[in-house]
Design a protein around this motif. Sequence first.
Motif, PDB file in Angstrom:
ATOM      1  N   GLN A 182       0.865  -1.185   0.000  1.00  0.00           N
ATOM      2  CA  GLN A 182       0.000   0.000   0.000  1.00  0.00           C
ATOM      3  C   GLN A 182       0.893   1.223   0.000  1.00  0.00           C
ATOM      4  OE1 GLN A 182      -2.559   2.240  -0.669  1.00  0.00           O
ATOM      5  NE2 GLN A 182      -3.803   0.559   0.124  1.00  0.00           N
ATOM      6  N   ASN A 183       0.940   1.907  -1.114  1.00  0.00           N
ATOM      7  CA  ASN A 183       1.857   3.023  -1.272  1.00  0.00           C
ATOM      8  C   ASN A 183       1.178   4.144  -2.038  1.00  0.00           C
ATOM      9  OD1 ASN A 183       4.439   4.242  -0.994  1.00  0.00           O
ATOM     10  ND2 ASN A 183       5.379   2.248  -1.275  1.00  0.00           N
ATOM     11  N   LYS A 211      -1.465  -0.135   8.035  1.00  0.00           N
ATOM     12  CA  LYS A 211      -1.879   1.039   8.810  1.00  0.00           C
ATOM     13  C   LYS A 211      -2.292   2.179   7.894  1.00  0.00           C
ATOM     14  CE  LYS A 211       1.258  -0.214  12.586  1.00  0.00           C
ATOM     15  NZ  LYS A 211       2.506   0.139  13.320  1.00  0.00           N
ATOM     16  N   VAL A 212      -1.528   2.363   6.802  1.00  0.00           N
ATOM     17  CA  VAL A 212      -1.880   3.405   5.838  1.00  0.00           C
ATOM     18  C   VAL A 212      -3.254   3.133   5.228  1.00  0.00           C
ATOM     19  CG1 VAL A 212      -1.247   4.453   3.634  1.00  0.00           C
ATOM     20  CG2 VAL A 212       0.528   3.961   5.319  1.00  0.00           C
ATOM     21  N   ALA A 213      -3.511   1.868   4.876  1.00  0.00           N
ATOM     22  CA  ALA A 213      -4.804   1.507   4.289  1.00  0.00           C
ATOM     23  C   ALA A 213      -5.947   1.740   5.270  1.00  0.00           C
ATOM     24  CB  ALA A 213      -4.779   0.044   3.846  1.00  0.00           C
ATOM     25  N   ILE A 259      10.861  -6.358  10.239  1.00  0.00           N
ATOM     26  CA  ILE A 259      10.192  -6.025  11.495  1.00  0.00           C
ATOM     27  C   ILE A 259       9.916  -4.527  11.579  1.00  0.00           C
ATOM     28  CG2 ILE A 259      10.482  -5.999  14.017  1.00  0.00           C
ATOM     29  CD1 ILE A 259      12.034  -8.596  13.784  1.00  0.00           C
ATOM     30  N   PHE A 260      10.863  -3.722  11.105  1.00  0.00           N
ATOM     31  CA  PHE A 260      10.701  -2.259  11.162  1.00  0.00           C
ATOM     32  C   PHE A 260       9.457  -1.809  10.390  1.00  0.00           C
ATOM     33  CE2 PHE A 260      11.621   2.028   9.490  1.00  0.00           C
ATOM     34  CZ  PHE A 260      11.838   2.705  10.677  1.00  0.00           C
ATOM     35  N   PHE A 261       9.188  -2.432   9.236  1.00  0.00           N
ATOM     36  CA  PHE A 261       8.046  -2.035   8.399  1.00  0.00           C
ATOM     37  C   PHE A 261       6.824  -2.928   8.594  1.00  0.00           C
ATOM     38  CE2 PHE A 261      11.582  -0.153   5.942  1.00  0.00           C
ATOM     39  CZ  PHE A 261      11.117   1.144   5.854  1.00  0.00           C
ATOM     40  N   TRP A 262       6.832  -3.745   9.644  1.00  0.00           N
ATOM     41  CA  TRP A 262       5.716  -4.657   9.865  1.00  0.00           C
ATOM     42  C   TRP A 262       4.387  -3.913   9.986  1.00  0.00           C
ATOM     43  CZ3 TRP A 262       3.042  -5.993  14.724  1.00  0.00           C
ATOM     44  CH2 TRP A 262       2.172  -7.078  14.571  1.00  0.00           C
TER      45      TRP A 262
END
Length: 307
Positions: free
Chosen positions: A112-113, A226-228, A218-221
């Motif tokens: 999701q970008n 969340k954005v969606a 893990i950092f981008f988990w």
Amino acid sequence: MEIVYLLCSILYNLVTTIILSLLLPFQALIRLRLRRSPPETHISLYEGTVYHQRRHPLNHSFQYPVRYALIDLQRAPSTNHLHLSAHQARQITHTNGPVLLLTIPPSVGYQQNPLSVYYCYHVQGTCTSLKKCIAEVTNTPWAERVSFIFNPHSDLVAKALHVSPFMDMLGSWNIKASDPGESLTVSISVHHPDLGNYFTASLIAKRLPSSSESDHAIFFWLMPHKVAVWIYWHAIKLWWKNVAFVQHPRYTVPTYREEALKRDKKLQCCGLSDEGGERGKEHGCCLGETSPKGRWFRWRDAKWPWS
């Protein structure tokens, strides 16, 4: 049909996310014990906030935290098929220097970008400067995409994608992006011929120390998820506030892409301005043979059954 597809897509992504998230700690442990993953020095991590503000037909604003990766595409070990390569970006922008990509990487099977940005640098002698940027704008939930070149210092680009069911296709995007360093900013405001400058979205982020997070998975988990959630939640709130729903232009104006190209060429030729929230004025120009060469645009069609 589209509602059914959307619900099935949400259910599929939910199940996939749960399964892959349960496996993530084991994968991280294996990578740590076997030490097969070398340090990813071609990636810088950024953490910041996205701000949205709507001023018509009512005031509605929100913000949410985000995490981005800034990838040096020249040094990256492999090219993600979802994005351009460094060579492709140089060809499009006619530059010869480094190419950096600001994006939210996929997480546990989900992508999701809303906006990715390529920073294309030009080298002349001993001087390296940011010359052009390429924006990749993706709409939700259709997953359509439009990519286009813009001047990072400030540019006015015709709106070329149906990014929200609560906005029409008229007007233009005023977009600018700072040269990424210890911090970065990206801002887009919508300039409408009747409503003026009625919507603004911006990203403000700071670079994290290189040792702050060794495992990027893990950092981008759940970051894309969340954005969606924020996008869908505030779409529901706008609908609840009776903001008019705008149908996708493929049903009403099938030639909306061609119309966007014409409007963008007009912007370049006439130098239209929406300063002060007023409609821009033409300066006696036309779209004849003397018009400038069209800006580079590229669309990616929606996946079935959106198409």
